[in-house]
Enzyme design. Structure first.
Site, mmCIF file in Angstrom:
data_model
loop_
_atom_site.group_PDB
_atom_site.id
_atom_site.type_symbol
_atom_site.label_atom_id
_atom_site.label_comp_id
_atom_site.label_asym_id
_atom_site.label_seq_id
_atom_site.Cartn_x
_atom_site.Cartn_y
_atom_site.Cartn_z
ATOM 1 C CG HIS A 194 -1.689 1.157 1.290
ATOM 2 N ND1 HIS A 194 -2.785 0.955 0.395
ATOM 3 C CD2 HIS A 194 -1.861 2.396 1.696
ATOM 4 C CE1 HIS A 194 -3.655 2.089 0.373
ATOM 5 N NE2 HIS A 194 -2.883 2.912 1.670
ATOM 6 C CG HIS B 295 -10.235 3.486 2.663
ATOM 7 N ND1 HIS B 295 -11.313 3.518 3.173
ATOM 8 C CD2 HIS B 295 -8.658 3.808 2.605
ATOM 9 C CE1 HIS B 295 -9.900 3.350 4.837
ATOM 10 N NE2 HIS B 295 -8.694 3.468 4.016
#
Length: 958
Positions: free
Chosen positions: A231, A294
């Site tokens: 990420h 997300h």
């Protein structure tokens, strides 16, 4: 000790929430419910006098016209319909440690009233009447009313136990036995700690600590894991890939970033190095743009995941340069099919309809409460998003030209400002880097965060004041990895010393490691020169925003973490940021052999057109769009919905960032995952083309357009998955170079797979291309709704037999092989010609041909404007002879537009198009019918525009 206040609607008034809940219960297949009433419960901790409870209830919590309240009733007071007892009572509240903005607001308001309370908690009590079993009620409570990942559920006769006690934390410095571990033990350490690190990475860490001759502490290992997560570090894109025998050293630099470097546009101010990309706007301001994902948190807790997704990308803008002002939100979502039967939902997966509604609510509440217009977006549905919904959240900001650079200095103070730190968001970065499975909700529930938009709005307002007073040198948001990433990135070239006990906490009991890696929301980290300490802290205090000095930046390139003067972590910045081993992976891609359908010829395509209009990916998203505020801040020029009744689907949004100026920006997006099933290269190319032609369709041009890429893929450890990613990235380079449109920012989210006991559900290769363009004069804006009878209708661009991945094939159960391809040289010429026509104001309406092709675009223009059309397919310019009507009607070939032109402008328009493929289709009619004549001049579509509109609006008429 605690007191309860219960607030509920009087029997004479309907209960809107109760009625909504009842509809939801019936929609999920539970029958027999006759009535649902909802009580809002407030639990106040401490000794609160009865008259104070009445004051709080009457002046703060209750609308005395429509609502009653009761103080300290029996916990299961039975207030059923018409005064009789309900058959079932359910009470739901947030789990300890899960943030609830309502609790914070209530507590502050009560204290502002001068009443002393120790704490507050909220709950909802559901009073359910009907002939339904206890087992069904339990299922309703856990599957519809509550999210058990973040909420406790009590079903009568269970009694809630609300404790407000605090847990004290006693320092216990922990180390991890790493030095002598073998590979299997290293793997176990990574799995057990949710580090998401592979064996070579764990070996690199082991060697580092062997060189130091000591074991790592827990906080050091966590810091490395957050920093090295997929990420945060994007290690797949930066790795070494063997693609069908060819070596690619850093895919990102050889495709996306390479295009930007070669184009070398002078208006690109900052690319790929800050929280958002920045482009030039006018003599005073620049524009910044970022789109984030997300996904994993939204799969676990849709409302909180999406809520903090949009909150996080807004903070990206706040942390770009020395701080931008958010002026526009854009959101794109991918969900499973909303009407999926409940028995088809794997264990550990929320129903897609529930995810859909939760995500929409989360984004809606955050953007609206912060006063930022949400004016652009899209929604896609596919059964393969069942285990992993995709949530793209984007924000555009305005930033002064002299505020676009930042740099922390040695001896600057480290200041954390905004929200307090709690356990919400623990392991968020590493959690987002792993596959999901049915145990994810239990293992990673702490990765779910709940946002507080009001707190972030207050933080934004005071930050802009501090920025303009030049009170800090550098700023970034506290996002993935929490303080570990924020401080680690800002101090990468300096070093830092942090006193973790100084970090403000939501509640007692957090360990030093939890404080360091928590991703609690609404926090920013600033590098403040010592001489500005007093002024900036006083400024924050004056606006009721908490700000605390927690350390300072050094000049020795070492990160040191202390807890009450005890050294709990010490890592060299060079190892932290450069010690990660390069990934080496194999990638393959081979074109799939799919069935090419041979559909029978037919004489009437009205039914097919309505089926496409009512398909999930084409149908109206009005139910979603109208929940967003499109006009707050007052700069909106083109909003999402156009036309006579403000309900036609616009192509892109347009705003004026500086009020009073005619200069504006256009924001659009392009995405079509189904094309990726055939060829991810052409999927990516088409996504770029779609984003660009939407800008052109509303009156823009290609003079200053910047792109953002967001890749969401499956497990790229698998060669076929990685191969499709490589192919898509290669298309991004090729098409961006030809169109002259640089990339300025991007993000990837990998491992979007859900593992069940039977199969692995893999999302389709999903690439979102977002585009931002500067338009010199917003008065040249063009909407997509047709304007007046008698006007001429043209189609611009070439139609090819490209039905592969189309909606037409999809409604007949096929994919096909002939995926739409992009001829970027031709496309650029087409778009330039359309831009010339719109700048001369000779195009009355314009709509790009995308999902559903010519037929769908014409139908949308017609029912948006309230007029009919009479069209003839013989006017369509095709590549080679195309003999089938359905091919011309529904082909989704790129770089095409349908435009409306007044008869008096016909000669001028056709002169502009003399070297461009362009055909006269027909004209606008006053009769509300869409009539389309085929190649042999036979009528093949004759539909009332309002019937078409009804088919389009019906699926999401919730």
């Amino acid at each position: 000790m605690y007191s309860r206040i219960e607030v509920f609607f009087k029997d004479a008034f309907p209960d809107p929430l109760g009625n909504t809940i009842r509809s939801e219960i019936e929609a999920f297949g539970f029958q027999g419910i006759t009535n649902v009433r909802v009580c809002q419960v407030y639990i106040l901790f401490g000794k609160v006098r009865k008259n104070d409870l009445d004051t709080i209830a009457q002046k703060l919590l209750t609308d005395t016209i429509t609502q009653h309240y009761e103080c300290n009733p029996a916990i299961f007071t039975k207030i059923g319909a018409n005064g009789r007892s309900p058959l079932h009572i359910v009470e739901i509240s947030r789990k300890p440690g899960v943030m609830d903005p309502v609790e914070q607001s209530v507590l502050k308001a009560i204290r502002d009233m001068g009443i002393d309370v120790e704490g507050a908690k909220t709950a909802q009590k559901y009073l359910i009447d009907g002939n339904i079993s206890d087992e069904a009620i339990h299922n309703i409570a856990t599957r519809i009313l509550a999210n058990t990942k973040i909420e406790d559920v009590f079903v009568y006769p269970e009694t809630p136990n609300y404790n407000h006690g605090t847990l004290q934390y006693t320092l216990k410095k922990l180390t991890v036995p790493l030095l002598q571990a073998d590979d299997k033990q290293l793997e176990e350490i990574s799995i057990r700690g949710q580090l998401s690190l592979n064996i070579p990475e764990m070996q690199s860490i082991q060697r580092y600590y062997q060189s130091l001759k000591r074991e790592p502490t827990d906080v050091e290992l966590e810091t490395i894991a957050q920093t090295w997560s997929e990420h945060c570090f994007h290690k797949t894109f930066k790795g070494i890939i063997d693609f069908n025998g060819n070596t690619i050293d850093n895919l990102l630099q050889h495709t996306i970033m390479k295009a930007t470097k070669e184009l070398n546009k002078p208006w690109c101010v900052s690319v790929f190095k800050d929280n958002a990309g920045i482009i030039d706007f006018d003599n005073t301001y620049n524009v910044c743009f970022k789109v984030e994902t997300h996904n994993h948190p939204s799969a676990i807790e849709p409302y909180g995941g999406a809520n903090t997704g949009i909150g996080g990308v807004i903070r990206d803008i706040m942390g770009t340069g020395l701080g931008g002002k958010p002026i526009l939100n854009t959101d794109v979502f991918c969900f499973g099919i909303p009407d999926t039967p409940a028995d088809k939902i794997p264990k550990g997966v929320l129903h897609p309809k529930r995810i859909f509604k939760g995500v929409i609510a989360g984004v809606r509440d955050y953007g609206n409460r912060m006063g930022i217009p949400t004016a652009n977006g899209a929604i896609f549905f596919d059964e393969r998003y069942l285990g992993n919904p995709i949530v793209f959240c984007g924000t555009v900001g305005l930033i002064p030209k002299n505020m676009c650079q930042k740099e922390a200095h040695p001896h600057d103070l480290i200041v954390v400002a905004g929200g307090r730190t709690g356990r919400d968001g623990i392991h968020g970065a590493t959690f987002s880097s792993a596959e999901l499975h049915e145990q994810s909700e239990q293992m990673s529930g702490g990765a779910v965060q709940i946002g507080n938009a009001i707190a972030e709005k207050a933080l934004l307002d005071v930050l802009l004041q501090a920025r303009d007073k030049d009170l800090y040198h550098c700023i970034t948001d506290c996002g993935a990895g929490g303080l570990s990433s924020a401080v680690g990135e800002m101090g990468q070239d300096l070093g830092a010393m942090v006193n973790l006990e100084k970090v403000p906490l939501k509640y007692e009991g957090l360990s030093y490691t939890e404080i360091w890696i928590s991703e609690a929301q609404e926090r920013m980290v600033l590098a403040v020169p010592p001489e500005s300490e007093h002024e900036i802290l006083e400024l924050f205090k004056s606006e009721n925003v908490e700000a605390t000095v927690i350390g300072r930046f050094t000049n020795d390139k070492i990160l040191r973490l202390f807890y009450h003067s005890h050294l709990v972590g010490e890592i060299g910045m060079d190892f932290l940021h450069k010690g990660i081993p390069r990934l080496e992976r194999k990638a393959t891609w081979h074109k799939p052999l799919l069935e090419e359908p041979a559909l029978p010829e037919k004489e009437d395509f009205g039914t097919d057109l309505k089926k496409i209009l009512s398909s999930w990916n084409v149908c109206s998203k009005e139910w979603v769009i109208r929940q967003y505020d499109h006009e707050v801040q007052g700069g909106s020029v083109l909003k999402p919905l156009h036309g006579l009744h403000n309900d036609g689907p616009g192509d892109a949004c347009m705003i004026t960032p500086v009020l009073g100026s005619t200069k504006g920006i256009i924001v659009s997006n392009g995405m079509n995952p189904r094309y990726g099933d055939i060829d991810p290269y052409h999927m990516a190319a088409s996504a770029i083309d779609e984003a660009l032609r939407q800008i052109i369709a509303v009156g823009g041009n290609l003079g200053q357009v910047a792109l953002l890429d967001n890749f969401c893929w499956g497990n790229t450890n698998k060669p076929d998955r990685l191969g499709s990613l490589v192919r898509a990235a290669q298309a991004c380079y090729d098409i961006a170079i030809t169109y002259g449109t640089p990339f300025i920012s991007g993000k990837d989210s990998l491992n979007n797979e859900f593992v069940t006991d039977k199969e692995t559900i893999v999302i389709p290769p999903t690439l979102l291309i977002s585009a931002v363009s500067v338009i010199e004069d917003v008065r040249n804006a063009v909407s997509m709704d047709i304007k007046e009878p008698g006007n001429l209708v043209y189609i611009i661009g070439i139609t090819r037999p490209e039905l592969g991945g189309s909606h037409y094939y999809h409604i007949h159960g096929y994919k096909g092989n002939n995926v739409p391809k992009v001829d970027a040289v031709l496309g650029k010429n087409v778009m330039h010609a359309v831009s010339q026509a719109t700048s001369q104001r000779i195009i009355r309406s314009c709509h790009d041909c995308s999902e559903g092709g010519l037929a769908v675009a014409a139908a949308e223009m017609a029912f948006a404007g309230g007029y009919g059309m009479s069209l003839n397919l013989s006017g369509v310019v095709t590549e080679g002879p195309v003999h089938r009507n359905d091919t011309i009607l529904f082909s989704e070939s790129n770089s095409r537009f349908i435009v409306e032109v007044r008869p008096e402008h016909q000669k001028q328009f056709e002169t502009l198009m003399k070297d461009i493929p362009c055909g006269l289709l027909g004209k606008v009619t006053s009769e509300p019918l869409l009539k389309i004549y085929g190649l042999t001049n036979k009528l093949i579509v004759s539909e009332n525009i309002y019937d078409l509109k009804d088919a389009w609006q019906a699926p999401l008429r919730w």
